[in-house]
Design a protein around this motif. Structure first.
Motif, PDB file in Angstrom:
ATOM      1  N   CYS A   8       0.838  -1.199   0.000  1.00 33.63           N
ATOM      2  CA  CYS A   8       0.000   0.000   0.000  1.00 33.63           C
ATOM      3  C   CYS A   8       0.879   1.258   0.000  1.00 33.63           C
ATOM      4  O   CYS A   8       0.639   2.209  -0.721  1.00 33.63           O
ATOM      5  N   VAL A  12       0.935   4.185  -2.816  1.00 33.60           N
ATOM      6  CA  VAL A  12       0.619   5.581  -2.512  1.00 33.60           C
ATOM      7  C   VAL A  12       1.755   6.487  -2.980  1.00 33.60           C
ATOM      8  O   VAL A  12       1.526   7.559  -3.542  1.00 33.60           O
ATOM      9  N   LEU A  15       1.366   6.960  -6.569  1.00 34.72           N
ATOM     10  CA  LEU A  15       0.222   7.832  -6.850  1.00 34.72           C
ATOM     11  C   LEU A  15       0.585   9.300  -6.636  1.00 34.72           C
ATOM     12  O   LEU A  15       0.188  10.176  -7.403  1.00 34.72           O
ATOM     13  N   LEU A  16       1.374   9.555  -5.578  1.00 37.24           N
ATOM     14  CA  LEU A  16       1.760  10.940  -5.293  1.00 37.24           C
ATOM     15  C   LEU A  16       2.664  11.491  -6.389  1.00 37.24           C
ATOM     16  O   LEU A  16       2.509  12.630  -6.819  1.00 37.24           O
ATOM     17  N   LEU A  19       0.497  12.259  -9.295  1.00 37.32           N
ATOM     18  CA  LEU A  19      -0.241  13.507  -9.070  1.00 37.32           C
ATOM     19  C   LEU A  19       0.667  14.715  -9.313  1.00 37.32           C
ATOM     20  O   LEU A  19       0.249  15.714  -9.888  1.00 37.32           O
ATOM     21  N   ARG A  39     -11.377   2.380  -8.365  1.00 37.13           N
ATOM     22  CA  ARG A  39     -12.184   3.467  -7.824  1.00 37.13           C
ATOM     23  C   ARG A  39     -11.475   4.175  -6.657  1.00 37.13           C
ATOM     24  O   ARG A  39     -11.526   5.385  -6.505  1.00 37.13           O
ATOM     25  N   SER A  40     -10.797   3.370  -5.863  1.00 40.98           N
ATOM     26  CA  SER A  40     -10.129   3.907  -4.688  1.00 40.98           C
ATOM     27  C   SER A  40      -9.002   4.879  -5.079  1.00 40.98           C
ATOM     28  O   SER A  40      -8.904   5.985  -4.552  1.00 40.98           O
ATOM     29  N   CYS A  41      -8.159   4.434  -6.024  1.00 40.34           N
ATOM     30  CA  CYS A  41      -7.051   5.298  -6.464  1.00 40.34           C
ATOM     31  C   CYS A  41      -7.586   6.537  -7.180  1.00 40.34           C
ATOM     32  O   CYS A  41      -7.060   7.645  -7.011  1.00 40.34           O
ATOM     33  N   GLY A  43     -10.407   8.024  -6.659  1.00 37.88           N
ATOM     34  CA  GLY A  43     -10.958   8.923  -5.646  1.00 37.88           C
ATOM     35  C   GLY A  43      -9.870   9.664  -4.889  1.00 37.88           C
ATOM     36  O   GLY A  43      -9.965  10.871  -4.660  1.00 37.88           O
ATOM     37  N   LEU A  44      -8.819   8.933  -4.519  1.00 35.59           N
ATOM     38  CA  LEU A  44      -7.721   9.557  -3.775  1.00 35.59           C
ATOM     39  C   LEU A  44      -7.048  10.634  -4.629  1.00 35.59           C
ATOM     40  O   LEU A  44      -6.796  11.754  -4.166  1.00 35.59           O
ATOM     41  N   SER A  47      -9.380  13.743  -4.979  1.00 37.39           N
ATOM     42  CA  SER A  47      -9.504  14.599  -3.790  1.00 37.39           C
ATOM     43  C   SER A  47      -8.187  15.315  -3.481  1.00 37.39           C
ATOM     44  O   SER A  47      -8.190  16.489  -3.107  1.00 37.39           O
ATOM     45  N   LEU A  48      -7.055  14.634  -3.686  1.00 35.79           N
ATOM     46  CA  LEU A  48      -5.775  15.309  -3.456  1.00 35.79           C
ATOM     47  C   LEU A  48      -5.499  16.347  -4.544  1.00 35.79           C
ATOM     48  O   LEU A  48      -4.917  17.399  -4.277  1.00 35.79           O
TER      49      LEU A  48
ATOM     50  N   HIS B 103      -4.062   5.143   2.314  1.00 38.65           N
ATOM     51  CA  HIS B 103      -4.782   4.824   1.082  1.00 38.65           C
ATOM     52  C   HIS B 103      -6.242   4.604   1.413  1.00 38.65           C
ATOM     53  O   HIS B 103      -6.710   3.490   1.567  1.00 38.65           O
ATOM     54  N   ASP B 104      -6.954   5.685   1.580  1.00 36.72           N
ATOM     55  CA  ASP B 104      -8.346   5.544   1.969  1.00 36.72           C
ATOM     56  C   ASP B 104      -9.253   5.689   0.739  1.00 36.72           C
ATOM     57  O   ASP B 104      -8.767   5.791  -0.387  1.00 36.72           O
ATOM     58  N   ASP B 105     -10.528   5.666   0.984  1.00 36.86           N
ATOM     59  CA  ASP B 105     -11.456   5.775  -0.128  1.00 36.86           C
ATOM     60  C   ASP B 105     -11.612   7.242  -0.511  1.00 36.86           C
ATOM     61  O   ASP B 105     -12.410   7.971   0.049  1.00 36.86           O
ATOM     62  N   GLY B 106     -10.827   7.667  -1.475  1.00 37.43           N
ATOM     63  CA  GLY B 106     -10.840   9.069  -1.885  1.00 37.43           C
ATOM     64  C   GLY B 106     -12.203   9.533  -2.367  1.00 37.43           C
ATOM     65  O   GLY B 106     -12.530  10.705  -2.279  1.00 37.43           O
ATOM     66  N   ALA B 107     -13.003   8.604  -2.859  1.00 37.20           N
ATOM     67  CA  ALA B 107     -14.313   8.990  -3.393  1.00 37.20           C
ATOM     68  C   ALA B 107     -15.209   9.583  -2.313  1.00 37.20           C
ATOM     69  O   ALA B 107     -16.144  10.309  -2.602  1.00 37.20           O
ATOM     70  N   HIS B 109     -14.312  11.731  -0.206  1.00 39.04           N
ATOM     71  CA  HIS B 109     -13.869  13.080   0.131  1.00 39.04           C
ATOM     72  C   HIS B 109     -14.137  14.030  -1.038  1.00 39.04           C
ATOM     73  O   HIS B 109     -13.448  13.993  -2.038  1.00 39.04           O
ATOM     74  N   ARG B 182      -7.080  18.294   2.997  1.00 38.29           N
ATOM     75  CA  ARG B 182      -8.249  17.796   2.256  1.00 38.29           C
ATOM     76  C   ARG B 182      -9.452  17.671   3.189  1.00 38.29           C
ATOM     77  O   ARG B 182     -10.561  18.116   2.856  1.00 38.29           O
TER      78      ARG B 182
END
Lengths: 84, 196
Positions: A8, A12, A15-16, A19, A39-41, A43-44, A47-48, B103-107, B109, B182
């Motif tokens: 994980c 991350v 992913l950063l 971004l 979906r999780s990635c 969403g993250l 939002s970031l 690594h949370d559920d960004g959706a 937020h 955020r």
């Protein structure tokens, strides 16, 4: 490299960098493909991304106050010619 | 426009007029950094702004040009902010920063994206207050990283160089700080509009 097999923390980190547009092109492509199905990635990242854009909007403000500019100019005049 | 290296050379020999032109090129950046790092303390921000340029004028002879002048000025301003913090007794404690949800559920937020909001101009003052208010809840180490990287738009490597940190340390503070902000922005700007 399979993204799903990464820890994980490593995922991350990737992913950063994605971004921040600091990933090499090959890994960027891989991330983009993964993003389409996760979906999780997604969403993250979304939002970031909003957080970074909101912070970056602060760049449009902030001029030093006239009083601070005048004080600085006066200080500079006072030391002009005194430096070694 | 006069080349920067000519202005630096003239300033090195004590030419205040030449140095004032350099100030004109960098003052917005330095003041922004001071304002966002010394958030909520306008007098401190003014002092950091002034002291940065006074220090630079006095030490310009030691500026070797290995880095950009802007990078050198950011470093002076950052050090001045950190020195002022050392004189103060308390810093905000933010538990989230010690154990961020990596690594949370960004959706889950969602908040209004200020950078693309049409009514931005009308609401600008209030929004700036909310964003700076959220920044103020973070310790200064985090504010410095977030201001240089996300407000000023420097690269992670440049930010690390200015703050004399490793790239990994910058990334860690950046991620934890962004997750914290955020959640703060979500509270401040409301989630309802975006959750459709």
């Amino acid at each position: 490299m399979k993204l799903e097999r990464l820890s994980c923390r490593r995922r991350v980190a990737l992913l950063l960098d994605y971004l921040d547009r600091e990933l090499p092109a090959s890994e960027r492509k891989l991330l983009a493909r993964h993003r389409a199905s996760c979906r999780s990635c997604t969403g993250l990242l979304a939002s970031l991304g909003r957080t970074v854009r909101t912070l970056h909007a602060l760049k449009r403000v902030s001029k030093p106050p006239v009083s601070a500019c005048r004080a600085l100019a006066a200080e500079l005049r006072s030391i002009e010619g005194t430096l070694p | 426009m006069i080349a920067e290296r000519d202005l630096i050379e003239r300033s090195r020999s004590g030419d205040v007029q030449a140095f004032s032109r350099l100030i004109g090129r960098y003052e917005d950046r330095i003041y922004r950094l001071a304002k966002h790092v010394c958030v909520g303390l306008p007098a401190e921000a003014d002092d950091v702004y002034q002291d940065t340029f006074l220090t630079a004028f006095k030490k310009l002879k030691s500026f070797r040009g290995d880095s950009e002048l802007g990078t050198w000025l950011y470093r002076i301003a950052s050090n001045l902010c950190l020195m002022r913090r050392r004189k103060k007794s308390s810093e905000p404690f933010v538990p989230l920063l010690d154990s961020p949800h990596d690594h949370d559920d960004g959706a889950a937020h969602q908040f209004r994206d200020w950078s693309t909001t049409p009514e931005e101009a009308a609401n600008k003052k209030e929004l700036v207050e909310k964003v700076t208010g959220a920044l103020a809840k973070l310790p200064m180490d985090y504010r410095l990283v977030l201001t240089l990287r996300d407000v000023e738009g420097l690269s992670t490597a440049e930010t690390a160089k200015i703050l004399k940190l490793s790239v990994a340390a910058v990334k860690s503070r950046l991620h934890r700080g962004r997750l914290f902000l955020r959640d703060e922005f979500e509270r401040a700007f409301g989630a309802k509009e975006s959750r459709r």
